[in-house]
Motif scaffolding. Structure first.
Motif, PDB file in Angstrom:
ATOM      1  N   ARG A   1      -5.586   8.472  -2.045  1.00 17.63           N
ATOM      2  CA  ARG A   1      -5.025   7.588  -3.036  1.00 17.63           C
ATOM      3  C   ARG A   1      -5.736   7.312  -4.240  1.00 17.63           C
ATOM      4  N   LEU A   2      -6.987   6.979  -3.828  1.00 17.11           N
ATOM      5  CA  LEU A   2      -8.074   6.344  -4.646  1.00 17.11           C
ATOM      6  C   LEU A   2      -8.380   7.662  -5.529  1.00 17.11           C
ATOM      7  N   GLU A   3      -8.471   8.699  -4.880  1.00 12.08           N
ATOM      8  CA  GLU A   3      -9.163   9.824  -5.737  1.00 12.08           C
ATOM      9  C   GLU A   3      -8.329  10.325  -6.559  1.00 12.08           C
ATOM     10  N   GLU A   4      -6.762  10.256  -6.122  1.00 16.01           N
ATOM     11  CA  GLU A   4      -5.669  10.763  -7.111  1.00 16.01           C
ATOM     12  C   GLU A   4      -5.650   9.743  -8.425  1.00 16.01           C
ATOM     13  N   ALA A   5      -5.849   8.310  -8.109  1.00 15.35           N
ATOM     14  CA  ALA A   5      -5.688   7.291  -9.017  1.00 15.35           C
ATOM     15  C   ALA A   5      -6.864   7.433 -10.178  1.00 15.35           C
ATOM     16  N   LYS A   6      -7.998   7.924  -9.668  1.00 17.50           N
ATOM     17  CA  LYS A   6      -9.142   8.097 -10.639  1.00 17.50           C
ATOM     18  C   LYS A   6      -8.827   9.426 -11.704  1.00 17.50           C
ATOM     19  N   LYS A   7      -7.995  10.317 -11.101  1.00 13.21           N
ATOM     20  CA  LYS A   7      -7.787  11.399 -11.883  1.00 13.21           C
ATOM     21  C   LYS A   7      -6.704  11.247 -12.859  1.00 13.21           C
ATOM     22  N   LYS A   8      -5.747  10.375 -12.317  1.00  8.68           N
ATOM     23  CA  LYS A   8      -4.855   9.902 -13.339  1.00  8.68           C
ATOM     24  C   LYS A   8      -4.963   8.913 -14.567  1.00  8.68           C
ATOM     25  N   HIS A   9      -6.082   7.900 -13.803  1.00  8.47           N
ATOM     26  CA  HIS A   9      -6.340   6.942 -14.710  1.00  8.47           C
ATOM     27  C   HIS A   9      -7.961   6.894 -14.984  1.00  8.47           C
ATOM     28  N   PRO A  10      -8.535   8.046 -15.598  1.00 10.51           N
ATOM     29  CA  PRO A  10     -10.049   8.155 -15.322  1.00 10.51           C
ATOM     30  C   PRO A  10     -10.746   6.890 -16.054  1.00 10.51           C
ATOM     31  N   ASP A  11     -10.114   6.177 -17.180  1.00  2.57           N
ATOM     32  CA  ASP A  11     -10.873   5.410 -17.897  1.00  2.57           C
ATOM     33  C   ASP A  11     -10.316   3.673 -17.485  1.00  2.57           C
ATOM     34  N   LEU A  12      -9.591   3.722 -16.537  1.00  5.85           N
ATOM     35  CA  LEU A  12      -9.136   2.156 -16.086  1.00  5.85           C
ATOM     36  C   LEU A  12     -10.207   1.745 -14.721  1.00  5.85           C
ATOM     37  N   PRO A  13     -10.865   0.583 -14.847  1.00  5.90           N
ATOM     38  CA  PRO A  13     -11.482   0.268 -13.914  1.00  5.90           C
ATOM     39  C   PRO A  13     -10.384  -0.325 -12.715  1.00  5.90           C
ATOM     40  N   LEU A  14     -11.110  -0.424 -11.452  1.00  5.63           N
ATOM     41  CA  LEU A  14      -9.992  -0.579 -10.403  1.00  5.63           C
ATOM     42  C   LEU A  14     -10.390  -1.950  -9.914  1.00  5.63           C
ATOM     43  N   VAL A  15      -9.424  -2.512  -9.437  1.00  5.93           N
ATOM     44  CA  VAL A  15      -9.603  -3.704  -8.491  1.00  5.93           C
ATOM     45  C   VAL A  15      -8.890  -3.120  -6.830  1.00  5.93           C
ATOM     46  N   LEU A  16      -9.873  -2.936  -6.072  1.00  5.12           N
ATOM     47  CA  LEU A  16      -9.601  -2.575  -4.671  1.00  5.12           C
ATOM     48  C   LEU A  16      -9.274  -3.831  -3.963  1.00  5.12           C
TER      49      LEU A  16
ATOM     50  N   PRO B   1       0.800  -1.105  -0.227  1.00  3.72           N
ATOM     51  CA  PRO B   1      -0.194   0.109  -0.069  1.00  3.72           C
ATOM     52  C   PRO B   1       0.707   1.310   0.025  1.00  3.72           C
ATOM     53  N   GLU B   2       2.121   1.259   0.076  1.00  7.76           N
ATOM     54  CA  GLU B   2       3.063   2.283   0.088  1.00  7.76           C
ATOM     55  C   GLU B   2       3.491   2.747  -1.316  1.00  7.76           C
ATOM     56  N   ASP B   3       3.423   1.886  -2.114  1.00  5.53           N
ATOM     57  CA  ASP B   3       3.872   1.924  -3.602  1.00  5.53           C
ATOM     58  C   ASP B   3       2.634   2.391  -4.389  1.00  5.53           C
ATOM     59  N   GLU B   4       3.127   2.975  -5.608  1.00  5.35           N
ATOM     60  CA  GLU B   4       1.984   3.672  -6.465  1.00  5.35           C
ATOM     61  C   GLU B   4       1.414   2.399  -6.971  1.00  5.35           C
ATOM     62  N   PHE B   5      -0.058   2.853  -7.369  1.00  3.68           N
ATOM     63  CA  PHE B   5      -0.875   1.654  -7.776  1.00  3.68           C
ATOM     64  C   PHE B   5      -0.361   1.311  -9.036  1.00  3.68           C
ATOM     65  N   ALA B   6      -0.689  -0.318  -9.382  1.00  2.00           N
ATOM     66  CA  ALA B   6       0.226  -0.477 -10.660  1.00  2.00           C
ATOM     67  C   ALA B   6      -1.029  -1.139 -11.584  1.00  2.00           C
ATOM     68  N   VAL B   7      -0.762  -0.635 -12.780  1.00  2.00           N
ATOM     69  CA  VAL B   7      -1.613  -1.217 -13.963  1.00  2.00           C
ATOM     70  C   VAL B   7      -1.334  -2.600 -14.239  1.00  2.00           C
ATOM     71  N   HIS B   8      -2.182  -3.374 -14.115  1.00  2.00           N
ATOM     72  CA  HIS B   8      -2.276  -5.083 -14.495  1.00  2.00           C
ATOM     73  C   HIS B   8      -2.684  -5.121 -15.954  1.00  2.00           C
ATOM     74  N   GLU B   9      -1.743  -5.580 -16.848  1.00  2.00           N
ATOM     75  CA  GLU B   9      -2.252  -6.019 -18.058  1.00  2.00           C
ATOM     76  C   GLU B   9      -2.459  -7.648 -18.047  1.00  2.00           C
ATOM     77  N   SER B  10      -3.467  -8.091 -18.541  1.00  2.00           N
ATOM     78  CA  SER B  10      -3.892  -9.173 -18.638  1.00  2.00           C
ATOM     79  C   SER B  10      -4.743  -9.741 -19.730  1.00  2.00           C
ATOM     80  N   GLU B  11      -4.957 -10.942 -20.149  1.00  2.00           N
ATOM     81  CA  GLU B  11      -5.768 -11.451 -21.180  1.00  2.00           C
ATOM     82  C   GLU B  11      -7.133 -10.663 -21.434  1.00  2.00           C
ATOM     83  N   GLY B  12      -7.576  -9.868 -20.370  1.00  2.00           N
ATOM     84  CA  GLY B  12      -8.592  -9.256 -20.091  1.00  2.00           C
ATOM     85  C   GLY B  12      -8.384  -7.653 -20.232  1.00  2.00           C
TER      86      GLY B  12
END
Length: 306
Positions: A180-195, A102-113
């Motif tokens: 951090r969630l608010e900042e993430a949505k501003k930075k990645h507005p089109d990405l769905p989240l996994v909490l 939780p102390e690291d920047e949220f990571a984008v996960h690239e997968s088959e989806g």
């Protein structure tokens, strides 16, 4: 590209669970979430991270209450860290193995989806998962639980230093997670989240039939709408030792704990192991089959047998 899996509550102080961890398959294209309660000691985290990072492409971790326990070492010259320092010790161990926290920047996960943003949270709890009027203060909540003899080990081993109370630490962690969630949505507005959080984000998904009043150590009412507010596709939690899948507002909630050996004796008797009890988080069976329900689930899908 691989899939994203999750498991929680490995409780590696138990020899049988350590043996089970060693059975993890090699999945070099996949990633794994460890959603808390790996154990109480540094050696438990080191074991989990050593095994997981050799089996999976990427490993994510959030703390549970057991990682935060301060157990006397018997060495007066090297006292066991408490509270925030114990958490920071865990984070440092994770970083030595390249495990995200939780102390690291949220990571984008690239997968088959579709790609998703993995949001690692640490919210603790604030005793508000109690019915009125017991939810008005931690003292009232604790008294309510004690009426039926329920007292969590947290009250003895989980300290909040330098905060004066676990409620203060919990509120601080909830504020950090929200920001951090608010900042993430501003930075990645089109990405769905996994909490990802160890403690449940919603009280209505808590089911502990043998100790129902344990719910006061299970989270906070302040997080109950986060899945909707931040556009989460999946919420991953542990803590309850009751694996289940639920749907709320188009979001899939996964409780992914393994638990103590006696609690998953049935699956072992049926030939299941850690690889069949891990939960696929993304893209997920429902999403791959196009079976996302249009309405909230009225009954959970129990998954004790995989």
């Amino acid at each position: 590209m691989g899939r994203l899996y999750a498991i929680a509550d490995l409780h590696l102080s138990w020899d049988l669970n350590r043996q089970e961890l060693a059975k993890l398959d090699y999945c070099p294209d996949d990633s794994l979430i460890l959603a808390g309660d790996l154990g109480e000691k540094a050696e438990h985290l080191e074991l989990a991270f050593e095994v997981a990072t050799k089996r999976f492409k990427k490993v994510y971790w959030v703390p549970g209450n057991h990682e935060l326990y301060s157990i006397a070492s018997g060495d007066d010259d090297n006292p066991t860290p408490r509270g925030v320092k114990k958490y920071e010790e865990c984070v440092e161990i994770a970083r030595r193995y390249g495990v995200l926290t939780p102390e690291d920047e949220f990571a984008v996960h690239e997968s088959e989806g579709d790609p998703v943003l993995i949001c690692l949270l640490f919210t603790l709890y604030d005793y508000t998962f109690a019915p009125p009027p017991h939810d008005k203060s931690p003292e009232k909540a604790l008294a309510w639980a004690e009426e039926v003899g329920t007292v969590a080990t947290d009250e003895i081993l989980l300290h909040a230093d330098p905060y004066d109370h676990k409620v203060a630490w919990g509120l601080a962690r909830q504020a950090i997670s929200r920001q951090r969630l608010e900042e993430a949505k501003k930075k990645h507005p089109d990405l769905p989240l996994v909490l990802v959080n160890h403690w449940p984000l919603r009280r209505d998904l808590i089911y502990i039939p043998l100790a129902p009043r344990f719910e006061i150590w299970c989270g906070s009412v302040k997080t109950e709408a986060w899945h909707r507010e931040f556009g989460a596709k999946v919420v991953v939690t542990g803590h309850l030792h009751v694996p289940r899948t639920d749907w709320r507002d188009g979001c899939r909630f996964e409780e992914v704990s393994l638990g103590y050996p006696r609690q998953w004796q049935g699956p072992r008797d049926n030939g299941l192991d850690i690889n069949t009890l891990m939960r696929e988080i993304w893209p997920g069976e429902s999403e791959r089959k196009g079976e996302v329900p249009l309405e909230d689930s009225t009954r959970p899908r129990w998954r004790r047998n995989g």
